[in-house]
Design an enzyme around this catalytic site. Sequence first.
Site, mmCIF file in Angstrom:
data_model
loop_
_atom_site.group_PDB
_atom_site.id
_atom_site.type_symbol
_atom_site.label_atom_id
_atom_site.label_comp_id
_atom_site.label_asym_id
_atom_site.label_seq_id
_atom_site.Cartn_x
_atom_site.Cartn_y
_atom_site.Cartn_z
ATOM 1 N N ASN A 82 0.861 -1.185 0.000
ATOM 2 C CA ASN A 82 0.000 0.000 0.000
ATOM 3 C C ASN A 82 0.900 1.239 0.000
ATOM 4 O O ASN A 82 1.494 1.572 1.021
ATOM 5 C CB ASN A 82 -0.889 -0.046 1.259
ATOM 6 C CG ASN A 82 -1.732 1.209 1.414
ATOM 7 O OD1 ASN A 82 -1.846 2.019 0.483
ATOM 8 N ND2 ASN A 82 -2.318 1.382 2.586
ATOM 9 N N TRP A 83 0.973 1.897 -1.138
ATOM 10 C CA TRP A 83 1.867 3.051 -1.263
ATOM 11 C C TRP A 83 1.269 4.334 -0.678
ATOM 12 O O TRP A 83 1.931 5.355 -0.625
ATOM 13 C CB TRP A 83 2.224 3.278 -2.736
ATOM 14 C CG TRP A 83 3.252 2.320 -3.257
ATOM 15 C CD1 TRP A 83 3.793 1.254 -2.601
ATOM 16 C CD2 TRP A 83 3.879 2.353 -4.546
ATOM 17 N NE1 TRP A 83 4.707 0.617 -3.386
ATOM 18 C CE2 TRP A 83 4.778 1.271 -4.594
ATOM 19 C CE3 TRP A 83 3.764 3.175 -5.664
ATOM 20 C CZ2 TRP A 83 5.564 1.008 -5.715
ATOM 21 C CZ3 TRP A 83 4.547 2.910 -6.783
ATOM 22 C CH2 TRP A 83 5.434 1.838 -6.804
ATOM 23 N N LYS A 84 0.006 4.268 -0.316
ATOM 24 C CA LYS A 84 -0.665 5.450 0.240
ATOM 25 C C LYS A 84 -0.459 6.653 -0.687
ATOM 26 O O LYS A 84 -0.530 6.482 -1.901
ATOM 27 C CB LYS A 84 -0.172 5.704 1.666
ATOM 28 C CG LYS A 84 -0.256 4.430 2.515
ATOM 29 C CD LYS A 84 0.013 4.643 3.967
ATOM 30 C CE LYS A 84 -0.126 3.308 4.700
ATOM 31 N NZ LYS A 84 0.027 3.409 6.138
ATOM 32 N N GLY B 266 2.854 -1.282 4.278
ATOM 33 C CA GLY B 266 2.828 0.145 3.965
ATOM 34 C C GLY B 266 4.214 0.657 3.610
ATOM 35 O O GLY B 266 4.713 0.433 2.505
ATOM 36 N N GLU C 126 -5.352 -4.935 10.668
ATOM 37 C CA GLU C 126 -4.353 -3.882 10.836
ATOM 38 C C GLU C 126 -4.637 -3.103 12.120
ATOM 39 O O GLU C 126 -5.410 -2.140 12.113
ATOM 40 C CB GLU C 126 -4.402 -2.912 9.647
ATOM 41 C CG GLU C 126 -4.003 -3.532 8.335
ATOM 42 C CD GLU C 126 -3.338 -2.497 7.437
ATOM 43 O OE1 GLU C 126 -2.234 -2.765 6.976
ATOM 44 O OE2 GLU C 126 -3.918 -1.421 7.220
ATOM 45 N N HIS D 12 -9.481 1.193 4.785
ATOM 46 C CA HIS D 12 -8.219 1.373 5.503
ATOM 47 C C HIS D 12 -8.431 2.351 6.662
ATOM 48 O O HIS D 12 -9.218 3.287 6.551
ATOM 49 C CB HIS D 12 -7.149 1.916 4.539
ATOM 50 C CG HIS D 12 -5.783 1.887 5.141
ATOM 51 N ND1 HIS D 12 -5.342 2.861 6.000
ATOM 52 C CD2 HIS D 12 -4.778 0.987 5.031
ATOM 53 C CE1 HIS D 12 -4.099 2.557 6.386
ATOM 54 N NE2 HIS D 12 -3.746 1.432 5.812
HETATM 55 P P1 PGA Z 1 2.885 0.359 7.654
HETATM 56 O O1 PGA Z 1 1.416 0.587 7.117
HETATM 57 O O2 PGA Z 1 3.385 -0.933 7.084
HETATM 58 O O3 PGA Z 1 3.661 1.536 7.187
HETATM 59 O O4 PGA Z 1 2.796 0.303 9.169
HETATM 60 C C1 PGA Z 1 0.537 -0.483 6.914
HETATM 61 C C2 PGA Z 1 -0.761 0.005 6.341
HETATM 62 O O5 PGA Z 1 -1.215 1.095 6.707
HETATM 63 O O6 PGA Z 1 -1.363 -0.675 5.486
#
Ligand code: PGA
Length: 263
Positions: A8-10, A243, A165, A95
């Site tokens: 997930n690149w956000k 993430g 999560e 999410h």
């Molecule tokens: P993170 O994020 O791996 O940077 O903790 C995970 C996510 O939000 O899917």
Amino acid sequence: MKKLIVGNWKMSPIHAKDAREKFVAIKKVASTLRNVQTVVCPPFIFMGDMKKLVSGHRCVLGAQNAWIENEGAYTGEVSPAMLASMGFGYIIIGHSERRALGEIDELVNKKILAAVKAGLTAIMCVGERERDPDGEYLKYIALQVRAALKGVQRKDLTRIVIAYEPIWAIGKHAVRAASTDDALEVSILIKKTLADLYGLSAPTSRQAGKDGGSAGILYGGSVDAKNAWEFLLKSHIDGLLVGRASLDPKVFGEILKSADKIK
Ligand code: PGA
């Protein structure tokens, strides 16, 4: 059974060129792995461009969100039908960062129904903000799962992946990653909730056959190259939602390779 590893690149990176380069580097590793299905979820704006770089099925693109209708007067939204028509098969829904922007359970549920109807695989996220000693968080997660799956038919469970999560374990302000036992506890809880909802006797695998197939379960939250294998080995899950580490092709590549070794 293939592990599902989702990046997930956000809202990163800023430049299309960086997105392309990162994806090419990830694909180079991912396309060699037989036991892993890799899905990279970049920002929408890069998806059309990056699609040209996809070759084969081992490393594909997914979306981070979509709307509940397929077409119409919804300024700024992207629809599940558009994603399907572009050949994108996966979508993250609910999410915690979107829930923090006001996405409530009812909307998450509508998005899941719309995504499944469009033929997409929905990666629905659940997780508690904090853990209390009395175990209230378990009830909270079970309710989130039930709310998100309202109206989803048993036959469609093969199109659902549930990502656990815990919010306290996500992102750079994370307290810590969850322990493998934390993730195991919730993966058991989710399986039990699915069994209660759908009358499945042993919902252990999303690829257990057309009828017996249940939703897959992922863990996400501070997954890195060091802890990925342990979650996959010890927490009874089908994959990971990654993430920050998915934006570093070297680290993500390590995660993918460690997943490939676990049968
Ligand atoms: P993170 O994020 O791996 O940077 O903790 C995970 C996510 O939000 O899917």
